[in-house]
Motif scaffolding. Structure first.
Motif, PDB file in Angstrom:
ATOM      1  N   PRO A  87     -41.407   6.801   9.231  1.00  0.00           N
ATOM      2  CA  PRO A  87     -41.873   5.610   8.511  1.00  0.00           C
ATOM      3  C   PRO A  87     -43.075   5.955   7.647  1.00  0.00           C
ATOM      4  N   TRP A  88     -43.146   5.346   6.489  1.00  0.00           N
ATOM      5  CA  TRP A  88     -44.270   5.561   5.576  1.00  0.00           C
ATOM      6  C   TRP A  88     -44.814   4.208   5.164  1.00  0.00           C
ATOM      7  N   TYR A  89     -46.122   4.115   5.038  1.00  0.00           N
ATOM      8  CA  TYR A  89     -46.779   2.874   4.629  1.00  0.00           C
ATOM      9  C   TYR A  89     -47.582   3.119   3.371  1.00  0.00           C
ATOM     10  N   GLU A  90     -47.519   2.199   2.461  1.00  0.00           N
ATOM     11  CA  GLU A  90     -48.380   2.235   1.277  1.00  0.00           C
ATOM     12  C   GLU A  90     -49.740   1.694   1.683  1.00  0.00           C
ATOM     13  N   ARG A  91     -50.783   2.220   1.077  1.00  0.00           N
ATOM     14  CA  ARG A  91     -52.146   1.800   1.397  1.00  0.00           C
ATOM     15  C   ARG A  91     -52.300   0.276   1.309  1.00  0.00           C
ATOM     16  N   ALA A  92     -51.758  -0.320   0.255  1.00  0.00           N
ATOM     17  CA  ALA A  92     -51.929  -1.760   0.021  1.00  0.00           C
ATOM     18  C   ALA A  92     -51.241  -2.625   1.084  1.00  0.00           C
ATOM     19  N   GLU A  93     -50.243  -2.087   1.779  1.00  0.00           N
ATOM     20  CA  GLU A  93     -49.492  -2.876   2.745  1.00  0.00           C
ATOM     21  C   GLU A  93     -49.796  -2.518   4.196  1.00  0.00           C
ATOM     22  N   PHE A  94     -50.506  -1.427   4.416  1.00  0.00           N
ATOM     23  CA  PHE A  94     -50.753  -0.948   5.773  1.00  0.00           C
ATOM     24  C   PHE A  94     -51.474  -1.979   6.641  1.00  0.00           C
ATOM     25  N   GLN A  95     -52.531  -2.574   6.125  1.00  0.00           N
ATOM     26  CA  GLN A  95     -53.348  -3.490   6.927  1.00  0.00           C
ATOM     27  C   GLN A  95     -52.539  -4.675   7.444  1.00  0.00           C
ATOM     28  N   ARG A  96     -51.674  -5.205   6.614  1.00  0.00           N
ATOM     29  CA  ARG A  96     -50.840  -6.360   7.028  1.00  0.00           C
ATOM     30  C   ARG A  96     -49.898  -5.966   8.162  1.00  0.00           C
ATOM     31  N   ILE A  97     -49.290  -4.808   8.052  1.00  0.00           N
ATOM     32  CA  ILE A  97     -48.392  -4.340   9.110  1.00  0.00           C
ATOM     33  C   ILE A  97     -49.183  -4.128  10.398  1.00  0.00           C
ATOM     34  N   TRP A  98     -50.364  -3.539  10.280  1.00  0.00           N
ATOM     35  CA  TRP A  98     -51.197  -3.302  11.475  1.00  0.00           C
ATOM     36  C   TRP A  98     -51.637  -4.622  12.108  1.00  0.00           C
ATOM     37  N   GLU A  99     -52.102  -5.559  11.279  1.00  0.00           N
ATOM     38  CA  GLU A  99     -52.584  -6.839  11.801  1.00  0.00           C
ATOM     39  C   GLU A  99     -51.520  -7.574  12.606  1.00  0.00           C
ATOM     40  N   LEU A 100     -50.263  -7.457  12.207  1.00  0.00           N
ATOM     41  CA  LEU A 100     -49.177  -8.172  12.864  1.00  0.00           C
ATOM     42  C   LEU A 100     -48.405  -7.305  13.864  1.00  0.00           C
ATOM     43  N   ALA A 101     -48.906  -6.108  14.131  1.00  0.00           N
ATOM     44  CA  ALA A 101     -48.239  -5.211  15.085  1.00  0.00           C
ATOM     45  C   ALA A 101     -48.490  -5.682  16.515  1.00  0.00           C
ATOM     46  N   HIS A 102     -47.453  -5.651  17.324  1.00  0.00           N
ATOM     47  CA  HIS A 102     -47.580  -6.010  18.739  1.00  0.00           C
ATOM     48  C   HIS A 102     -48.191  -4.872  19.541  1.00  0.00           C
ATOM     49  N   ASP A 103     -48.189  -3.680  18.962  1.00  0.00           N
ATOM     50  CA  ASP A 103     -48.706  -2.499  19.648  1.00  0.00           C
ATOM     51  C   ASP A 103     -49.874  -1.874  18.875  1.00  0.00           C
ATOM     52  N   LYS A 104     -50.677  -2.730  18.247  1.00  0.00           N
ATOM     53  CA  LYS A 104     -51.739  -2.213  17.378  1.00  0.00           C
ATOM     54  C   LYS A 104     -52.748  -1.339  18.112  1.00  0.00           C
ATOM     55  N   ASP A 105     -52.862  -1.471  19.437  1.00  0.00           N
ATOM     56  CA  ASP A 105     -53.774  -0.608  20.184  1.00  0.00           C
ATOM     57  C   ASP A 105     -53.293   0.841  20.210  1.00  0.00           C
ATOM     58  N   ASP A 106     -52.011   1.047  19.925  1.00  0.00           N
ATOM     59  CA  ASP A 106     -51.439   2.394  19.902  1.00  0.00           C
ATOM     60  C   ASP A 106     -51.316   2.947  18.490  1.00  0.00           C
ATOM     61  N   MET A 107     -51.840   2.234  17.512  1.00  0.00           N
ATOM     62  CA  MET A 107     -51.688   2.588  16.101  1.00  0.00           C
ATOM     63  C   MET A 107     -53.072   2.649  15.463  1.00  0.00           C
ATOM     64  N   PRO A 108     -53.337   3.648  14.622  1.00  0.00           N
ATOM     65  CA  PRO A 108     -54.643   3.677  13.939  1.00  0.00           C
ATOM     66  C   PRO A 108     -54.872   2.369  13.183  1.00  0.00           C
ATOM     67  N   SER A 109     -56.112   1.905  13.179  1.00  0.00           N
ATOM     68  CA  SER A 109     -56.409   0.618  12.547  1.00  0.00           C
ATOM     69  C   SER A 109     -56.719   0.723  11.058  1.00  0.00           C
ATOM     70  N   ASN A 110     -56.850   1.938  10.539  1.00  0.00           N
ATOM     71  CA  ASN A 110     -57.100   2.056   9.103  1.00  0.00           C
ATOM     72  C   ASN A 110     -56.148   3.075   8.483  1.00  0.00           C
ATOM     73  N   TYR A 111     -55.913   2.894   7.213  1.00  0.00           N
ATOM     74  CA  TYR A 111     -54.932   3.697   6.495  1.00  0.00           C
ATOM     75  C   TYR A 111     -55.289   5.181   6.501  1.00  0.00           C
ATOM     76  N   GLU A 112     -56.538   5.513   6.332  1.00  0.00           N
ATOM     77  CA  GLU A 112     -56.937   6.914   6.255  1.00  0.00           C
ATOM     78  C   GLU A 112     -56.579   7.670   7.537  1.00  0.00           C
TER      79      GLU A 112
END
Length: 109
Positions: A13-38
Motif C-alpha cells: 500500500p502507498w499513501y500520498e502525503r496529502a491523504e495520509f493524515q485522513r487515513i491515519w485519523e480514521l484507522a482502527h489500528d492507528k496505535d500500530d501505524m506511524p502517526s506522521n507521513y515522514e
C-alpha cells in the motif's frame, strides 16, 4: 510448472502525503501505524528496499481516501492494516483503475 512473476511479487500500500493524515485519523489500528507521513514513508522505503534486495518484485498501489472509504463502507469493514492490504491486493488483481498503480522507482522518489 515454471514460476510466474506473480510468485515473486508483493503488493504494497502507498499513501500520498496529502491523504495520509485522513487515513491515519480514521484507522482502527492507528496505535500500530506511524502517526506522521515522514515516519510512514521512511518505513515504507525500508520495506521496499528489503523486498527488492530479496529479489522480489513489488507492485505499489496508492490508496485514495475517497475510493478506499467507499470500499470500506460498501463491505462494512474496519480501517485496519489487514483490510488496507486486502484493498490493495484487490486493486492489484484488477479490481480498480490502473491509474492508481505507481512504479517502484516513482514511489521511492
Amino acid at each position: 510448472m515454471k514460476p510466474t512473476i506473480e510468485t515473486y511479487t508483493a503488493v504494497l500500500p502507498w499513501y500520498e502525503r496529502a491523504e495520509f493524515q485522513r487515513i491515519w485519523e480514521l484507522a482502527h489500528d492507528k496505535d500500530d501505524m506511524p502517526s506522521n507521513y515522514e515516519d510512514w514513508h521512511a518505513n515504507a522505503v525500508e520495506v521496499m528496499t528489503t523486498w527488492l534486495a530479496r529479489g522480489r518484485a513489488l507492485q505499489i498501489v496508492t490508496i485514495r481516501t475517497a475510493e478506499f472509504f467507499a470500499w470500506l463502507e460498501e463491505r462494512q469493514l474496519p480501517n485496519t492494516a489487514a483490510v488496507r492490504l486486502k484493498f490493495v491486493e484487490e486493486k492489484a488483481r484488477g479490481g480498480g483503475s490502473s491509474g492508481d498503480l505507481a512504479a517502484v522507482s516513482a514511489a521511492a522518489e
